[in-house]
Structure formats: structure tokens, C-alpha cells
Design a protein around this motif. Structure first.
Motif, short mmCIF file in Angstrom:
data_model
loop_
_atom_site.label_atom_id
_atom_site.label_comp_id
_atom_site.label_asym_id
_atom_site.label_seq_id
_atom_site.Cartn_x
_atom_site.Cartn_y
_atom_site.Cartn_z
N GLY A 193 12.76 -3.48 -19.49
CA GLY A 193 11.95 -2.92 -18.39
C GLY A 193 11.85 -1.60 -18.08
N ARG A 194 12.96 -0.97 -18.04
CA ARG A 194 12.95 0.40 -17.66
C ARG A 194 12.61 1.19 -18.75
NH1 ARG A 194 19.03 2.10 -16.83
NH2 ARG A 194 19.18 1.54 -19.13
N ASP A 195 12.76 0.91 -20.09
CA ASP A 195 12.17 1.65 -21.18
C ASP A 195 10.45 1.67 -21.17
OD1 ASP A 195 14.69 2.31 -21.98
OD2 ASP A 195 14.70 0.90 -23.76
N ARG A 196 10.23 0.41 -20.99
CA ARG A 196 8.52 0.31 -20.84
C ARG A 196 7.96 0.88 -19.72
NH1 ARG A 196 6.31 -5.32 -19.77
NH2 ARG A 196 4.05 -4.68 -20.03
N LEU A 197 8.44 1.06 -18.53
CA LEU A 197 7.90 1.61 -17.33
C LEU A 197 8.00 3.33 -17.47
CD1 LEU A 197 9.35 -0.45 -14.30
CD2 LEU A 197 7.02 -0.08 -15.33
N THR A 198 9.20 3.67 -18.26
CA THR A 198 9.42 5.26 -18.71
C THR A 198 8.42 5.54 -19.71
OG1 THR A 198 11.47 5.13 -18.18
CG2 THR A 198 11.01 7.03 -19.14
N ASP A 199 8.30 4.64 -20.44
CA ASP A 199 7.21 4.81 -21.68
C ASP A 199 5.51 5.10 -20.94
OD1 ASP A 199 9.10 5.23 -23.37
OD2 ASP A 199 8.66 3.19 -24.43
N GLN A 211 8.49 3.47 -2.51
CA GLN A 211 9.60 3.30 -3.64
C GLN A 211 9.57 1.81 -3.91
OE1 GLN A 211 13.55 2.93 -1.85
NE2 GLN A 211 14.48 3.70 -3.69
N VAL A 212 9.85 1.67 -5.26
CA VAL A 212 10.04 0.44 -5.83
C VAL A 212 11.54 0.42 -6.40
CG1 VAL A 212 8.91 -1.20 -7.69
CG2 VAL A 212 7.58 0.33 -6.39
N VAL A 213 12.12 -1.08 -6.32
CA VAL A 213 13.14 -1.19 -6.80
C VAL A 213 12.87 -2.44 -7.86
CG1 VAL A 213 15.62 -1.84 -6.51
CG2 VAL A 213 14.36 -0.48 -5.03
N LEU A 214 13.28 -2.31 -9.11
CA LEU A 214 13.25 -3.15 -10.13
C LEU A 214 14.60 -3.80 -10.35
CD1 LEU A 214 11.89 -4.79 -12.48
CD2 LEU A 214 12.00 -2.80 -13.90
N ALA A 215 14.74 -5.06 -9.90
CA ALA A 215 15.96 -5.36 -9.87
C ALA A 215 16.10 -6.77 -10.83
CB ALA A 215 16.47 -6.09 -8.53
N ILE A 226 10.59 5.00 -8.59
CA ILE A 226 11.06 3.67 -8.94
C ILE A 226 12.58 3.72 -9.40
CG2 ILE A 226 10.56 4.04 -11.42
CD1 ILE A 226 9.72 1.01 -11.12
N ASN A 227 13.08 2.78 -8.87
CA ASN A 227 14.86 2.58 -9.36
C ASN A 227 14.99 1.48 -9.84
OD1 ASN A 227 16.03 5.20 -7.64
ND2 ASN A 227 14.69 4.35 -6.18
N PHE A 228 16.23 1.13 -10.57
CA PHE A 228 16.55 0.16 -11.19
C PHE A 228 17.78 -0.48 -10.76
CE2 PHE A 228 13.78 2.62 -13.60
CZ PHE A 228 12.84 1.95 -14.09
N ALA A 229 18.03 -1.71 -10.50
CA ALA A 229 19.18 -2.32 -10.05
C ALA A 229 19.71 -3.55 -10.54
CB ALA A 229 19.24 -2.60 -8.48
N GLN A 230 20.84 -3.64 -11.28
CA GLN A 230 21.10 -5.02 -11.91
C GLN A 230 21.88 -5.83 -10.78
OE1 GLN A 230 23.91 -4.53 -15.37
NE2 GLN A 230 24.08 -6.74 -15.72
N ARG A 288 0.78 -1.32 -0.14
CA ARG A 288 0.03 -0.04 -0.12
C ARG A 288 0.93 1.13 0.01
NH1 ARG A 288 -2.58 -2.50 5.06
NH2 ARG A 288 -2.12 -4.24 3.93
N ALA A 289 0.23 2.52 0.01
CA ALA A 289 1.03 3.94 -0.09
C ALA A 289 2.05 3.81 0.88
CB ALA A 289 0.02 4.86 0.22
N GLY A 290 3.15 4.32 0.63
CA GLY A 290 4.53 4.57 1.33
C GLY A 290 5.31 3.36 1.61
N HIS A 291 4.98 2.12 0.86
CA HIS A 291 5.57 0.83 1.38
C HIS A 291 6.83 0.90 0.38
CE1 HIS A 291 2.93 -2.26 3.22
NE2 HIS A 291 3.06 -1.15 3.82
N LYS A 292 7.96 0.11 0.63
CA LYS A 292 9.20 -0.17 -0.16
C LYS A 292 9.04 -1.56 -0.66
CE LYS A 292 12.79 2.97 1.54
NZ LYS A 292 13.91 2.97 2.35
N VAL A 293 9.08 -1.54 -2.02
CA VAL A 293 8.90 -3.07 -2.53
C VAL A 293 10.17 -3.25 -3.53
CG1 VAL A 293 7.40 -4.13 -3.97
CG2 VAL A 293 6.44 -2.49 -2.63
N LEU A 294 10.71 -4.51 -3.30
CA LEU A 294 11.89 -4.93 -4.41
C LEU A 294 11.17 -6.10 -5.13
CD1 LEU A 294 14.84 -5.26 -4.98
CD2 LEU A 294 15.08 -6.82 -3.20
N ASP A 295 11.24 -5.66 -6.44
CA ASP A 295 10.76 -6.88 -7.49
C ASP A 295 11.89 -7.50 -7.93
OD1 ASP A 295 9.38 -8.04 -9.44
OD2 ASP A 295 8.77 -6.28 -10.72
N ILE A 296 12.42 -8.61 -7.59
CA ILE A 296 13.46 -9.22 -8.02
C ILE A 296 13.31 -10.03 -9.29
CG2 ILE A 296 15.56 -10.92 -7.69
CD1 ILE A 296 14.80 -10.37 -4.55
#
Lengths: 214, 249
Positions: free
Chosen positions: B102-108, B88-92, B115-119, B60-68
Motif C-alpha cells: 500500500g505504501r509503495d503504491r500510494l507513493t508511486d 490527515q489520513v492514516v493507512l493502518a 498520509i501516515n502508515f501504521a502497522q 472533506r477537506a481538513g478531516h482526519k481519517v483512519l483506514d483500518i
């Protein structure tokens, strides 16, 4: 645990219903703005027959329908599919004898109901996702018949009230009387205009005569 | 005697240090058409499986999520909307090609700011302890070389009370479904892979890796061993896919 009770079919039905609702919302910017103000609120809908529970969450000026919600809800509404469907199209003044019970914040329900009421939704298609074609069709027919009757009653009530006030009580003029009155006012206005023009002509003539014979 | 440690790559045994590289090759190859193939392979049902995962996340609102192993960002898109501007969401993803898509698609799609991206590798998550309210790994765990290490790493970066959701192919619950599924995976899937991405081998690997992945009960026990509590799983589509859930105590 209640969290893990939803079948893939129910998720599919909810996804489909959500798509239909949001498709209807797409062409209704005023409703979408209204929904944006309700963002973060959760309405739990508990259908008793057929047994089904889902959650409605306004998000990003759309509606999300979820089979699970692992948290507090603002309002919980319980009733049969037909009772709830009827409620979605009528004003919430009194829930007595409606077959519907509500717990929590009634204003959220009223706000959502007001916003969704005017949407043009194919109820039959939406209901058949959950109940199958036959039950969905019958329920949709009943909803249409009920609302059709309600609309007819509203229109005839308006007509009867108008007749009572004009013909019986004589409190208001009838439409022909009003039109005749408007016509007389128009005639009078034209006559006054003609008289004014005539007076002006006479004054002009008099002025010209006085200038030529001082 | 050769005492080099090995692990499975589909049905093959490969040296442990090679698996990540081999998996990377598969995903570099399929990244551009990953979504199309997912839709084709599952008949679109993968969207419902992911939808259920979102609902089970309690985010829910305000959560930090890591999408591995977030790949093309299906889950991250929904999470970014749910957590709002204060979350905050981190797409890893370990794979740069998938992460790029993924990054291009979300930006589009207008997702930015929260959102942040982490390899990064799921076994060595580069985040402080107790960071996330929720971690998801969808169709990614079976590609990780050391799953136990990855689960322990996820436990470390979860906040106490936070939840891990593992969405992964699993073991069909009926024999008949299992046989149909086998035929589909080993005959139809590589053929479709050949047609769409011109790469039958990568999709053969996907089918094999699914068979080598621990079944529902084994994965649940692995989560228990890693230190998660209140672990449970929910079968979807007859057990073809299962969602496992565990809480950090």
C-alpha cells in the motif's frame, strides 16, 4: 436516509460518466486549470425524468460525480434530463421557460457550464449509461439536432447581418470593393517607390556631373 | 477438560492467540497480487463498493481519517485527495506485507505529506481518544479475532459525531443468489487463487471466513452494543456486500 439510496448500477453509471468526462478533460489543460479553481464546491444535479440525483465536485483538476453527498451543497439544479442537457450547451442568461430551476450560487453553475461546454463528449454513450440505449440515443439525437440548429442559425445570422450592412445599408464596403481598393493602394505604393528610385537616380547623376565639372 | 478459548479461522476452530498469526500468513501470501485477485474475484465490482464507501464517508477537506485494514490503499488514495493538505489520513494494517504494498503504491501515485502508515491491530488502536472524523474498515473486520473489542477500540479513537464505516462481505438476500455465490466461493475462487497466486488454501480461507462473518443484522447489533448510534446498513450487489455505518455519540 438519502445517503443510502444509490444502487450499484447507478454508482457504475456515474463512475463510467466520470471517466468519460475526465478523459475529455485530459487533453484540455486550460479547462483543468479552471476546474482547479472551483475545488471544494459542490453542485447537486436533480434529474426529474428519469429520477436521478448526483453531485458534481471539482477535485484535483478533474470532475468527480457522486451518487451521495452528506453535506451542504453550493448549488442545486433541478430539471428533466433533456432540459439539463440543453442547458449544458447554451449560455445561462435566462432560465425562464427552460424547465430548469436553480438554487444557491448561480456563478458555480455558470463556471462549470462554461468549462464543460467546449469538451468533446459522446453524449449518447454517457446518457445511455443512465437511461438505456434507446432513450439515450433519442435524447442525444434531440440534443444534437437542437445544437445543430443553433449552430446553423448562428452562422446564417452572421451571413445575413453582413449582407444587410454592405448591400442594403451601404455602411460597409463589400469584399470585392475592398479587394479593389487594396489593389489600387498596392499600385500607388509601387508607383511611389518607382518615382522615388527615379528621383534618387537623377540626384546621383547630378552630383557626379558637378564633381567632374566643378 | 481443555478450557482453552478458541475462535474460528474459516471453518476451523483455532486457539484465540493463533488466529492473528494464521490470518497474517494468508495475507503475506496474497499481498503481492491482492489487487489482481480482487479484480478477478469480484469482476471489478469491489471498486464500486469502495466508491460507495467513499461517498458515504462524508469526508472533506481538513478531516482526519483512519483506514483500518487499508491494505493496498484504495480507500486511502481517495481520502488523501479529499482531505487535502490540511487533513490527515492514516493507512493502518496489521500485516506488514500488505502495508508495504500500500505504501509503495500510494507513493508511486504521488500521495505524500498528508498520509501516515501504521502497522497496528484493530483491537488495540494506538491513537489518542477522539482523534478521527471518520474510520473505515473495508474487508477487514471478519479477519479480526475479537470483533467486539475492535469496534470498541474504533469508537474510542473516533471524535464525537465521527462515523465508522464497515464494508464487508455479508449474507446474500436471495436464496438463488446465495446458492450461486456458494458454488462460486468454494469451487471457482480457490481455483482462481491457485492460478494467480499459486495458493488455493488462502482463497479457501477467504471464502470460509466470509461465511463465518456475522450477517447484516447481527453486525448492526454488535455496533449498537459497542456504543455506536444511528447505526444502519446498506446492501450492495444483492447483499453479497454490506456497508454498515455508525456514529459516535
Amino acid at each position: 436516509m438519502a445517503l443510502f439510496m444509490t444502487s450499484t448500477l447507478t454508482i457504475a453509471a456515474l463512475a463510467s460518466a466520470e471517466k468519460m468526462l475526465n478523459a475529455a478533460l485530459r487533453y484540455d489543460p486550460a479547462t483543468r486549470i479552471g476546474l482547479a479553481q472551483l475545488e471544494g464546491k459542490i453542485l447537486a444535479v436533480q434529474i426529474t425524468a428519469p429520477a436521478l440525483q448526483f453531485f458534481i465536485m471539482p477535485m484535483d483538476d478533474e470532475l468527480r460525480l457522486m451518487g451521495n453527498w452528506d453535506g451542504d451543497v453550493d448549488t442545486r439544479i433541478t430539471g428533466s434530463l433533456l432540459a439539463l442537457a440543453q442547458l449544458s450547451q447554451t449560455e445561462i442568461h435566462n432560465l425562464k421557460d427552460s424547465g430548469v430551476t436553480v438554487m444557491g450560487d448561480l456563478s458555480l453553475l455558470a463556471d462549470l457550464q462554461r468549462l464543460v461546454k467546449n469538451l468533446d463528449i459522446d453524449w449518447e454513450e454517457m446518457l445511455s449509461q443512465f437511461t438505456g440505449d434507446i432513450v439515450g440515443h433519442q435524447t442525444a439525437q434531440m440534443i444534437r439536432a437542437k445544437f445543430g440548429w443553433a449552430k446553423d442559425r448562428a452562422q446564417s445570422a452572421q451571413r445575413l447581418t453582413s449582407e444587410f450592412l454592405t448591400e442594403e445599408l451601404k455602411a460597409l464596403p463589400s469584399k470585392p470593393e475592398l479587394e479593389d481598393f487594396y489593389r489600387q493602394v498596392d499600385d500607388l505604393r509601387l508607383a511611389v517607390d518607382r518615382a522615388a528610385a527615379r528621383v534618387e537616380t537623377i540626384i546621383n547623376r547630378k552630383n557626379i556631373k558637378e564633381k567632374s565639372n566643378p | 477438560m481443555n478450557d482453552k478459548k478458541t475462535t474460528h479461522f474459516g471453518f476451523q476452530e483455532v486457539p484465540v492467540e493463533e488466529k492473528a498469526e494464521r490470518v497474517a500468513e494468508v495475507f503475506h501470501s496474497v499481498a503481492a497480487k491482492y489487487d489482481v485477485m480482487n479484480d478477478l474475484m469480484s469482476g471489478g465490482i469491489h471498486r464500486l463498493w469502495k466508491r460507495f464507501t467513499i461517498e458515504a464517508s462524508g469526508v472533506r477537506a481538513g478531516h482526519k481519517v483512519l483506514d483500518i485494514a487499508g491494505g493496498t490503499g484504495d480507500l486511502s488514495y481517495q481520502f488523501a485527495k479529499l482531505v487535502g493538505s490540511n487533513g490527515q489520513v492514516v493507512l493502518a494494517d496489521i500485516n506488514a506485507s500488505m502495508l508495504g504494498v500500500g505504501r509503495d503504491r500510494l507513493t508511486d501515485r504521488g500521495i505524500a505529506g498528508n498520509i501516515n502508515f501504521a502497522q497496528c491491530d484493530a483491537q488495540f488502536l494506538p491513537f489518542p481518544d477522539n482523534t478521527f472524523d471518520c474510520i473505515t474498515i473495508a474487508f477487514g473486520l471478519r479477519n479480526v479475532t475479537d470483533k467486539d473489542m475492535a469496534l470498541r477500540s474504533m469508537l474510542r479513537v473516533l471524535k464525537p459525531g465521527g462515523r465508522l464505516l464497515v464494508l464487508e462481505f455479508s449474507k446474500p438476500q436471495s436464496e438463488i443468489l446465495s446458492k450461486i455465490y456458494d458454488t462460486y466461493s468454494f469451487k471457482v475462487l480457490p481455483f482462481m487463487g491457485k492460478l494467480v497466486t499459486n495458493d488455493a488454501e488462502s482463497y479457501r480461507y477467504l471464502a470460509e471466513s466470509i461465511r463465518m462473518h456475522p450477517d447484516q443484522q447481527t453486525l448492526k447489533e454488535m455496533m449498537d452494543t459497542a456504543g455506536f448510534v444511528r447505526t444502519e446498513f446498506h446492501n450492495m450487489t444483492g447483499g453479497i456486500v454490506a456497508l454498515h455505518k455508525g456514529i459516535k455519540p
